[in-house]
Write a protein that holds these residues in place. Structure first.
Motif, short mmCIF file in Angstrom:
data_model
loop_
_atom_site.label_atom_id
_atom_site.label_comp_id
_atom_site.label_asym_id
_atom_site.label_seq_id
_atom_site.Cartn_x
_atom_site.Cartn_y
_atom_site.Cartn_z
N LEU A 269 0.82 -1.21 0.00
CA LEU A 269 0.00 0.00 0.00
C LEU A 269 0.86 1.26 0.00
O LEU A 269 0.56 2.24 -0.69
N VAL A 270 1.93 1.23 0.77
CA VAL A 270 2.84 2.38 0.80
C VAL A 270 3.42 2.63 -0.59
O VAL A 270 3.46 3.76 -1.08
N TYR B 272 0.56 4.04 -3.00
CA TYR B 272 0.16 5.43 -2.76
C TYR B 272 1.31 6.41 -3.00
O TYR B 272 1.12 7.47 -3.60
N SER B 273 2.51 6.06 -2.53
CA SER B 273 3.63 6.99 -2.70
C SER B 273 4.02 7.10 -4.18
O SER B 273 4.33 8.19 -4.67
N SER B 274 3.99 5.98 -4.89
CA SER B 274 4.34 6.01 -6.32
C SER B 274 3.36 6.86 -7.11
O SER B 274 3.76 7.64 -7.99
N TYR B 275 2.08 6.74 -6.78
CA TYR B 275 1.07 7.53 -7.49
C TYR B 275 1.23 9.01 -7.17
O TYR B 275 1.16 9.87 -8.07
N ALA B 276 1.49 9.32 -5.91
CA ALA B 276 1.68 10.72 -5.52
C ALA B 276 2.90 11.31 -6.23
O ALA B 276 2.84 12.43 -6.75
N ILE B 277 3.99 10.56 -6.26
CA ILE B 277 5.21 11.04 -6.91
C ILE B 277 4.99 11.20 -8.42
O ILE B 277 5.45 12.18 -9.03
N MET C 100 -0.57 11.34 2.13
CA MET C 100 -1.06 11.12 3.49
C MET C 100 -1.31 9.64 3.74
O MET C 100 -0.99 9.11 4.82
N LYS C 101 -1.88 8.96 2.75
CA LYS C 101 -2.12 7.52 2.89
C LYS C 101 -0.79 6.77 3.02
O LYS C 101 -0.65 5.86 3.85
N ALA C 102 0.18 7.15 2.19
CA ALA C 102 1.49 6.50 2.26
C ALA C 102 2.10 6.69 3.64
O ALA C 102 2.63 5.74 4.24
N ALA C 103 2.01 7.90 4.16
CA ALA C 103 2.55 8.18 5.50
C ALA C 103 1.82 7.38 6.56
O ALA C 103 2.44 6.83 7.49
N PHE D 230 4.12 2.67 10.47
CA PHE D 230 4.15 1.49 11.34
C PHE D 230 5.49 0.76 11.31
O PHE D 230 5.77 -0.04 12.20
N TYR D 231 6.33 1.06 10.30
CA TYR D 231 7.62 0.37 10.26
C TYR D 231 8.79 1.25 9.82
O TYR D 231 9.94 0.87 9.97
N ASP D 232 8.53 2.44 9.27
CA ASP D 232 9.61 3.33 8.85
C ASP D 232 9.18 4.77 9.13
O ASP D 232 8.59 5.43 8.28
N GLN D 233 9.49 5.23 10.32
CA GLN D 233 9.00 6.54 10.75
C GLN D 233 9.70 7.69 10.01
O GLN D 233 9.12 8.75 9.83
N ALA D 234 10.93 7.47 9.56
CA ALA D 234 11.62 8.52 8.79
C ALA D 234 10.91 8.77 7.46
O ALA D 234 10.72 9.91 7.04
N ALA D 235 10.52 7.69 6.79
CA ALA D 235 9.77 7.83 5.54
C ALA D 235 8.42 8.49 5.80
O ALA D 235 7.96 9.33 5.02
N ALA D 236 7.78 8.11 6.90
CA ALA D 236 6.48 8.70 7.23
C ALA D 236 6.60 10.21 7.43
O ALA D 236 5.75 10.98 6.97
#
Length: 244
Positions: A19-20, A23-28, A46-49, A54-60
Motif C-alpha cells: 500500500l505504501v 500510494y507513494s508512487s502515485y503521488a510522486i 497522506m495515505k502513504a505516510a 508502522f515500520y519506517d518513521q523517517a519515511a512517514a
C-alpha cells in the motif's frame, strides 16, 4: 532508529509495504508530472505516510511533510494534521467551525484559542472535545514522565476504540481491506501535540521514552510512533499562553 509496530498490531507487513508503494508512487507520479490535482496528491502522500509509519518513521515524516504542502496548496485544513504529524508548525489557520483543529494548533504552538464546542464530538473519530482538553490540561500539570500514562490513557483508549473493533475481523484487518487506517493521522497529531506540551513542561525526552517502553497497552503505540516521528526533540519555546 526505526521500529516495526506491524506485528504488535497484527498487521501484515507485506500488505503495508504494498500500500505504501502504491500510494507513494502515485503521488510522486502526479507530483513530478506537475499535476494540479493537489487534493489527490495530498491524499496519496497522506495515505502513504499513514501506512509506512508502522515500520519506517523517517519515511512517514517525509510523506507527512509532502502531504502538508499539497493540502495547503489545495486550501484543505487537513494540512494542519499533516503538519503536526511531522512536527511542523501549521501554515493554515483553522476556522471557528473546527474546534478540534483549533485545540491542536493552540497547544502545539502554545497560543490562546477560544474553544466553544466543549461537549461536541470532533474530528474524524468523533470524540468529545472534553477528552482532548482534559488530556492536555493534565499534561500541563505533569511534573514528571511518570505522570503521563495516567494523564493520557483515557483519551488514548477512546481513540483506539475503532481500531480495536476493526481488528476483531482478523482477515479484513490484516489485509487492510477497504484501506483501513489502523491509526488515524488525527491520533498521531494528537500524540505529537501531547508530547510537545510535555517537553515544554521540562519533562525530558529520555524519561518519556523510558516510561513509554513500560506501557504494554496497544493504545500507547500511537505515542511511541509519535516519539519516533520527531527528528528534532527540541520543544517549541514557552510563551506563557494557554487556551482560553
Amino acid at each position: 532508529m526505526m521500529t516495526d509496530f506491524s506485528s504488535l498490531l497484527q498487521l501484515d507487513r507485506e500488505v503495508l509495504t504494498m500500500l505504501v508503494s502504491a500510494y507513494s508512487s502515485y503521488a510522486i507520479y502526479l507530483d513530478e508530472g506537475q499535476s494540479d490535482d493537489f487534493p489527490t496528491i495530498a491524499g496519496s502522500y497522506m495515505k502513504a505516510a499513514g501506512y509506512v509509519m508502522f515500520y519506517d518513521q523517517a519515511a512517514a515524516r517525509k510523506w507527512f511533510s509532502r502531504a502538508r504542502e499539497y493540502f495547503t496548496r489545495a486550501a484543505d485544513t487537513y494540512s494542519i494534521i499533516a503538519a503536526i504529524c511531522c512536527y511542523q508548525s501549521p501554515d493554515m489557520e483553522p476556522g471557528p467551525d473546527l474546534p478540534f483543529y483549533q485545540l491542536l494548533c493552540s497547544y502545539f504552538k502554545d497560543a490562546p484559542a477560544d474553544i466553544t464546542a466543549y461537549q461536541e464530538p470532533v474530528g474524524r473519530l468523533q470524540i468529545p472535545i472534553r477528552l482532548y482538553i482534559e488530556a492536555f490540561e493534565a499534561t500541563e500539570e505533569a511534573t514528571q514522565a511518570a505522570d503521563l500514562p495516567a494523564a493520557w490513557k483515557p483519551l488514548l483508549t477512546r481513540m483506539h476504540t475503532r481500531p480495536r473493533l476493526l481488528s476483531k475481523d482478523t482477515r479484513r484487518w490484516r489485509s487492510l481491506e477497504g484501506t483501513i487506517n489502523p491509526i488515524e493521522p488525527e491520533t498521531i497529531a494528537t500524540c505529537v501535540t501531547l508530547l510537545t506540551v510535555a517537553l515544554r513542561q521540562g519533562i525530558t525526552l529520555e524519561s518519556i521514552e523510558e516510561i513509554m517502553t513500560q506501557q504494554k497497552d496497544v493504545a500507547f503505540i500511537a505515542v511511541k510512533i509519535a516519539l519516533l516521528l520527531n527528528a528534532d526533540p527540541t520543544p517549541p519555546p514557552h510563551t506563557g499562553c494557554n487556551p482560553a
